[in-house]
Design a protein around this motif. Structure first.
Motif, mmCIF file in Angstrom:
data_model
loop_
_atom_site.group_PDB
_atom_site.id
_atom_site.type_symbol
_atom_site.label_atom_id
_atom_site.label_comp_id
_atom_site.label_asym_id
_atom_site.label_seq_id
_atom_site.Cartn_x
_atom_site.Cartn_y
_atom_site.Cartn_z
ATOM 1 N N LEU A 1 0.947 -1.123 -0.251
ATOM 2 C CA LEU A 1 -0.031 -0.385 0.369
ATOM 3 C C LEU A 1 0.768 1.362 0.213
ATOM 4 O O LEU A 1 1.921 1.285 0.441
ATOM 5 N N GLY A 2 0.163 2.005 -1.210
ATOM 6 C CA GLY A 2 1.020 3.589 -0.504
ATOM 7 C C GLY A 2 0.585 4.622 0.046
ATOM 8 O O GLY A 2 -1.291 5.027 -0.818
ATOM 9 N N ALA A 3 0.302 5.708 0.042
ATOM 10 C CA ALA A 3 -1.093 7.545 0.339
ATOM 11 C C ALA A 3 0.421 8.244 0.430
ATOM 12 O O ALA A 3 0.836 8.344 0.965
ATOM 13 N N SER A 4 -0.429 9.515 0.185
ATOM 14 C CA SER A 4 -0.090 10.814 -0.018
ATOM 15 C C SER A 4 -0.446 11.125 1.162
ATOM 16 O O SER A 4 -0.437 10.415 2.657
ATOM 17 N N SER A 5 0.302 12.522 1.909
ATOM 18 C CA SER A 5 0.288 12.541 3.558
ATOM 19 C C SER A 5 -0.655 12.478 4.359
ATOM 20 O O SER A 5 -1.542 12.041 4.896
ATOM 21 N N TYR B 1 4.325 -0.423 3.372
ATOM 22 C CA TYR B 1 3.657 0.529 3.717
ATOM 23 C C TYR B 1 4.165 1.203 3.055
ATOM 24 O O TYR B 1 5.384 2.260 3.884
ATOM 25 N N VAL B 2 4.212 2.508 1.895
ATOM 26 C CA VAL B 2 4.799 4.393 1.948
ATOM 27 C C VAL B 2 3.864 5.060 2.051
ATOM 28 O O VAL B 2 2.963 4.901 1.836
ATOM 29 N N VAL B 3 4.513 6.248 2.241
ATOM 30 C CA VAL B 3 3.816 7.693 2.170
ATOM 31 C C VAL B 3 4.930 8.609 2.069
ATOM 32 O O VAL B 3 6.393 8.747 1.636
ATOM 33 N N GLU B 4 4.014 8.487 0.370
ATOM 34 C CA GLU B 4 4.683 9.238 -0.696
ATOM 35 C C GLU B 4 3.715 10.646 -1.418
ATOM 36 O O GLU B 4 2.659 10.469 -0.913
ATOM 37 N N ASN B 5 4.710 11.799 -2.276
ATOM 38 C CA ASN B 5 3.817 12.449 -2.445
ATOM 39 C C ASN B 5 3.077 11.577 -3.766
ATOM 40 O O ASN B 5 3.432 10.887 -4.244
ATOM 41 N N SER B 6 1.862 12.284 -3.939
ATOM 42 C CA SER B 6 1.076 11.977 -5.422
ATOM 43 C C SER B 6 1.544 11.505 -6.473
ATOM 44 O O SER B 6 1.101 10.068 -7.180
ATOM 45 N N LEU B 7 2.451 12.209 -6.677
ATOM 46 C CA LEU B 7 3.231 11.571 -7.910
ATOM 47 C C LEU B 7 3.548 10.236 -7.981
ATOM 48 O O LEU B 7 3.934 9.492 -8.389
ATOM 49 N N ASP C 1 0.311 -2.559 -5.256
ATOM 50 C CA ASP C 1 -0.728 -2.947 -5.210
ATOM 51 C C ASP C 1 -2.064 -2.055 -5.171
ATOM 52 O O ASP C 1 -2.819 -1.299 -6.096
ATOM 53 N N LEU C 2 -2.387 -1.205 -4.041
ATOM 54 C CA LEU C 2 -3.531 -0.225 -4.080
ATOM 55 C C LEU C 2 -2.523 1.548 -3.186
ATOM 56 O O LEU C 2 -1.531 1.598 -2.597
ATOM 57 N N GLY C 3 -3.387 2.249 -3.665
ATOM 58 C CA GLY C 3 -3.016 3.560 -2.839
ATOM 59 C C GLY C 3 -4.053 4.431 -2.869
ATOM 60 O O GLY C 3 -5.163 4.425 -2.712
ATOM 61 N N PHE C 4 -3.908 5.003 -1.890
ATOM 62 C CA PHE C 4 -4.661 5.938 -1.392
ATOM 63 C C PHE C 4 -4.346 8.090 -1.983
ATOM 64 O O PHE C 4 -2.902 7.821 -1.048
ATOM 65 N N VAL C 5 -5.169 8.666 -2.448
ATOM 66 C CA VAL C 5 -4.341 10.045 -3.110
ATOM 67 C C VAL C 5 -5.621 10.947 -2.011
ATOM 68 O O VAL C 5 -6.603 11.064 -2.588
ATOM 69 N N GLY C 6 -4.920 11.829 -2.465
ATOM 70 C CA GLY C 6 -6.171 13.583 -2.345
ATOM 71 C C GLY C 6 -6.286 14.136 -3.082
ATOM 72 O O GLY C 6 -6.815 15.277 -3.526
ATOM 73 N N ALA C 7 -6.188 13.885 -4.479
ATOM 74 C CA ALA C 7 -5.891 14.507 -5.846
ATOM 75 C C ALA C 7 -6.295 13.523 -7.246
ATOM 76 O O ALA C 7 -5.253 12.244 -6.744
ATOM 77 N N ILE D 1 -11.150 11.597 -1.096
ATOM 78 C CA ILE D 1 -10.099 10.830 -0.835
ATOM 79 C C ILE D 1 -9.862 9.949 -2.113
ATOM 80 O O ILE D 1 -10.590 9.097 -1.923
ATOM 81 N N TYR D 2 -9.157 9.284 -3.035
ATOM 82 C CA TYR D 2 -9.580 8.739 -4.073
ATOM 83 C C TYR D 2 -8.676 7.234 -3.230
ATOM 84 O O TYR D 2 -7.221 7.310 -2.709
ATOM 85 N N LEU D 3 -9.058 6.216 -3.388
ATOM 86 C CA LEU D 3 -8.598 4.875 -3.898
ATOM 87 C C LEU D 3 -8.452 4.731 -4.982
ATOM 88 O O LEU D 3 -8.663 4.568 -6.278
ATOM 89 N N VAL D 4 -7.191 4.323 -5.037
ATOM 90 C CA VAL D 4 -6.065 4.117 -7.208
ATOM 91 C C VAL D 4 -5.950 2.887 -6.639
ATOM 92 O O VAL D 4 -4.954 2.748 -6.066
#
Length: 316
Positions: free
Chosen positions: A107-111, A136-142, A154-160, A279-282
């Motif tokens: 999993l990855g997610a923005s802040s 699990y990683v927390v990175e910027n959306s790019l 596998d999956l991400g969560f982002v705010g844009a 908040i998007y699940l991507v």
């Protein structure tokens, strides 16, 4: 009749060499690429030379002390990411028949979702599925987008919304951006105008932050200059500076819930500040939905407040 001349065989590209090339392309440094791949610098260099020999073209060139990709290298990077991602997803289509009690979840997610939303869901998932390996990683959306395209997540969560057409977006939660300061700050004692904000120090997230972009667009739409600011990458650091009496900031309401309750921060009374965002699940559109992923998605959708639109399941 068969010709007596030897038929020319097209070169076979080694996937390991492609992975090494992509690491060098990202870092533009053989040593750092080797650290990422757990290979020595000479081993990485040999693999790049072998790949260039197989393809008959220079991919990386050295100018002075700097490594730079050639035009051919940039073209290969795009295709290599697609190819390696497709290979991983093909393997996953077979692994999708495994049990949900084992396997892995990346999993990855923005802040904002990464610090304040996903960890609790991930903790509950771990307690019910202790044998599943979690990454699990927390990175910027790019960065999250790049990792999804390379099938490193596998999956991400982002705010844009992300830019690639290969990424599917599911609106899973609504966020609100609010202004806040310390209880002792002069702005905390009265209703605030945008002009008041222009005259105060703003503690801001870094360039590229979706929260910062939305708030600055809201200010400029009202003819307000942006004024002085301090930039920080970490939202927790933003809160610490503001709580110490340095200016104000704008951040997700999820980020300051506990501080507001404890009285360490106060929300500013600012007319017309209504900034909501999903908040998007991507995930990659061709991603196969393993039993482990199905279990996590079921939990995430139950725990996080849905917006009620745009939902869809991953491909089976």
């Amino acid at each position: 009749m068969w010709s007596s001349r030897t038929l020319r065989r097209e070169p076979t590209v080694n996937p390991h060499h492609l992975r090494s090339f992509l690491a060098v392309f990202r870092h533009l440094n053989y040593t750092r690429a080797g650290e990422e791949l757990f290979l020595s610098q000479p081993a990485v260099s040999r693999q790049i030379k072998q790949l260039e020999g197989d393809l008959g073209v220079r991919l990386i060139e050295q100018i002075g002390k700097s490594l730079l990709p050639t035009d051919a290298g940039r073209a290969l990077a795009t295709e290599a990411e697609r190819l390696l991602g497709a290979m991983e997803r093909a393997a996953e289509s077979v692994r999708a028949h495994m049990s949900a009690t084992h396997g892995s979840l990346r999993l990855g997610a923005s802040s904002t979702p990464g610090f304040y939303l996903v960890p609790e869901v991930l903790g509950r998932f771990h307690r019910s599925h202790p044998s599943v390996d979690l990454h699990y990683v927390v990175e910027n959306s790019l960065r999250i987008e790049q990792m999804l395209l390379r099938n490193e997540l596998d999956l991400g969560f982002v705010g844009a919304r992300l830019s690639s057409g290969d990424i599917h977006h599911e609106r899973i939660l609504e966020d609100q951006i609010v202004c806040f300061t310390s209880p002792g700050h002069p702005l905390a004692q009265r209703q605030v105008t945008t002009q008041d904000l222009a005259d105060e120090m703003r503690v801001s997230r870094e360039q590229g932050s979706a929260t910062r972009r939305l708030f600055e667009e809201w200010l400029t739409a009202r003819g307000t200059r942006l004024g002085r600011s301090i930039e920080l990458r970490c939202p927790e650091a933003v809160k610490v500076l503001v709580a110490a009496g340095i200016g104000y900031s704008a951040i997700s309401a999820f980020a300051i819930t506990s501080e507001l309750r404890a009285g360490r921060l106060v929300q500013l009374v600012l007319k017309d500040l209504v900034l909501r965002r999903p908040i998007y699940l991507v995930h990659h559109r061709e991603k196969h939905n393993s039993p482990v992923m199905r279990e996590f998605l079921s939990l995430a959708r139950a725990e996080l407040k849905p917006l009620g639109e745009g939902s869809s399941s991953l491909s089976e």
